[in-house]
Design a protein around this motif. Structure first.
Motif, PDB file in Angstrom:
ATOM      1  N   LYS A 136      -6.211   2.045   3.482  1.00  0.00           N
ATOM      2  CA  LYS A 136      -6.974   2.258   2.255  1.00  0.00           C
ATOM      3  C   LYS A 136      -8.478   2.302   2.526  1.00  0.00           C
ATOM      4  O   LYS A 136      -9.213   3.107   1.948  1.00  0.00           O
ATOM      5  CB  LYS A 136      -6.659   1.160   1.239  1.00  0.00           C
ATOM      6  N   SER A 137      -8.912   1.445   3.442  1.00  0.00           N
ATOM      7  CA  SER A 137     -10.358   1.336   3.691  1.00  0.00           C
ATOM      8  C   SER A 137     -10.941   2.557   4.391  1.00  0.00           C
ATOM      9  O   SER A 137     -12.130   2.834   4.260  1.00  0.00           O
ATOM     10  CB  SER A 137     -10.670   0.078   4.506  1.00  0.00           C
ATOM     11  N   HIS A 184       0.549  -5.021   5.352  1.00  0.00           N
ATOM     12  CA  HIS A 184      -0.279  -5.142   4.143  1.00  0.00           C
ATOM     13  C   HIS A 184      -1.725  -5.502   4.489  1.00  0.00           C
ATOM     14  O   HIS A 184      -2.379  -6.248   3.763  1.00  0.00           O
ATOM     15  CB  HIS A 184       0.299  -6.187   3.173  1.00  0.00           C
ATOM     16  N   CYS A 185      -2.229  -4.965   5.599  1.00  0.00           N
ATOM     17  CA  CYS A 185      -3.588  -5.294   6.028  1.00  0.00           C
ATOM     18  C   CYS A 185      -4.653  -4.531   5.239  1.00  0.00           C
ATOM     19  O   CYS A 185      -5.796  -4.973   5.142  1.00  0.00           O
ATOM     20  CB  CYS A 185      -3.758  -5.030   7.519  1.00  0.00           C
ATOM     21  N   GLY A 186      -4.305  -3.351   4.709  1.00  0.00           N
ATOM     22  CA  GLY A 186      -5.257  -2.577   3.926  1.00  0.00           C
ATOM     23  C   GLY A 186      -6.160  -1.653   4.716  1.00  0.00           C
ATOM     24  O   GLY A 186      -7.032  -0.994   4.133  1.00  0.00           O
ATOM     25  N   ASN A 187      -5.984  -1.580   6.043  1.00  0.00           N
ATOM     26  CA  ASN A 187      -6.835  -0.697   6.849  1.00  0.00           C
ATOM     27  C   ASN A 187      -6.758   0.756   6.395  1.00  0.00           C
ATOM     28  O   ASN A 187      -7.762   1.463   6.349  1.00  0.00           O
ATOM     29  CB  ASN A 187      -6.447  -0.782   8.327  1.00  0.00           C
ATOM     30  N   CYS A 238      -5.859   7.528   8.839  1.00  0.00           N
ATOM     31  CA  CYS A 238      -5.267   6.192   8.742  1.00  0.00           C
ATOM     32  C   CYS A 238      -4.433   5.828   9.961  1.00  0.00           C
ATOM     33  O   CYS A 238      -4.223   4.650  10.254  1.00  0.00           O
ATOM     34  CB  CYS A 238      -4.437   6.080   7.469  1.00  0.00           C
ATOM     35  N   TYR A 257       0.834  -1.202   0.000  1.00  0.00           N
ATOM     36  CA  TYR A 257       0.000   0.000   0.000  1.00  0.00           C
ATOM     37  C   TYR A 257       0.866   1.248   0.000  1.00  0.00           C
ATOM     38  O   TYR A 257       1.860   1.330   0.717  1.00  0.00           O
ATOM     39  CB  TYR A 257      -0.941  -0.026   1.209  1.00  0.00           C
ATOM     40  N   ARG A 266      -3.184   0.255  -3.727  1.00  0.00           N
ATOM     41  CA  ARG A 266      -2.487  -1.015  -3.561  1.00  0.00           C
ATOM     42  C   ARG A 266      -1.788  -1.372  -4.853  1.00  0.00           C
ATOM     43  O   ARG A 266      -2.384  -1.309  -5.930  1.00  0.00           O
ATOM     44  CB  ARG A 266      -3.472  -2.122  -3.192  1.00  0.00           C
TER      45      ARG A 266
END
Length: 204
Positions: free
Chosen positions: A192-193, A187-190, A162, A150, A202
């Motif tokens: 971005k969410s 690389h959990c993506g939190n 974030c 990310y 990503r």
């Protein structure tokens, strides 16, 4: 860090995956017996299904873990192309791994064996035993791998939303756009969410 020698000396036995003739994954445990600047080396018997899959597709993926439990472990994963090197490399592998003499004690019994080399591919190091966690990517026999994970783009306004959801606190807000410290990212993506600006992308 020399990740390939870490696999051989510190982990040694890894779980390897190949695919069968229907495209389904097949796993097995194998020993990584040597490494040098050209790649990783292992052996197998020519009568095994593992040998057939290596010859048919020429590709392998493997993962090895060292540690007593999840929070004390380091893991290395590698995927790449393999080629059969034959019997000429057997003496070197037996010398470096003398326990093989107990499994194949005679020259006649060793005729079943052949050596493979993993000569081109990419890998990832992941260490949960330190805080914050550490990850790194590396390649074997090819140009440096593209960064995956990310990344924060110029759409970032520095709102720090974030920050509240990053489990490793690995986002640097000293600049705008903020910067994700890739070597510590899960690389959990939190990020971005929750980003209100959709400023996190990503890659890979």
């Amino acid at each position: 860090m020399d990740y390939l020698h870490f696999i051989v000396k510190e982990i040694h036995t890894v779980i390897a995956a190949t695919t069968d003739d229907k495209g389904f994954p097949v796993t097995c445990a194998i020993d990584m017996m040597d490494a040098d600047e050209s790649g990783l080396y292992f052996l197998t018997a020519k009568g095994k299904g593992f040998y057939d899959r290596l010859k048919r597709y020429g590709y392998i993926a493997l993962t090895g873990i060292k540690g007593e439990d999840t929070m004390s472990c380091a893991a290395v994963s590698v995927r790449g192309k393999v080629c059969e090197l034959g019997e000429a490399h057997l003496p070197r592998l037996f010398e470096k791994n003398p326990y093989m003499n107990e499994i194949y004690p005679t020259e006649e019994s060793r005729r079943a064996l052949t050596v493979f080399g993993l000569y081109e591919g990419s890998g990832e190091w992941f260490d949960l035993s330190i805080k914050p966690i550490e990850r790194a990517s590396f390649t074997i026999g090819q140009p440096e791998a593209k960064q995956e994970g990310y990344f924060i783009t110029n759409d970032c306004i520095g709102c720090r939303t974030c920050e509240t959801v990053c489990p490793q606190a690995c986002i640097d807000f000293t600049t705008t756009p903020a910067v994700i410290e890739q070597m510590h990212c899960l690389h959990c993506g939190n990020c971005k969410s929750v980003c209100p600006q959709n400023a996190v992308v990503r890659r890979g």
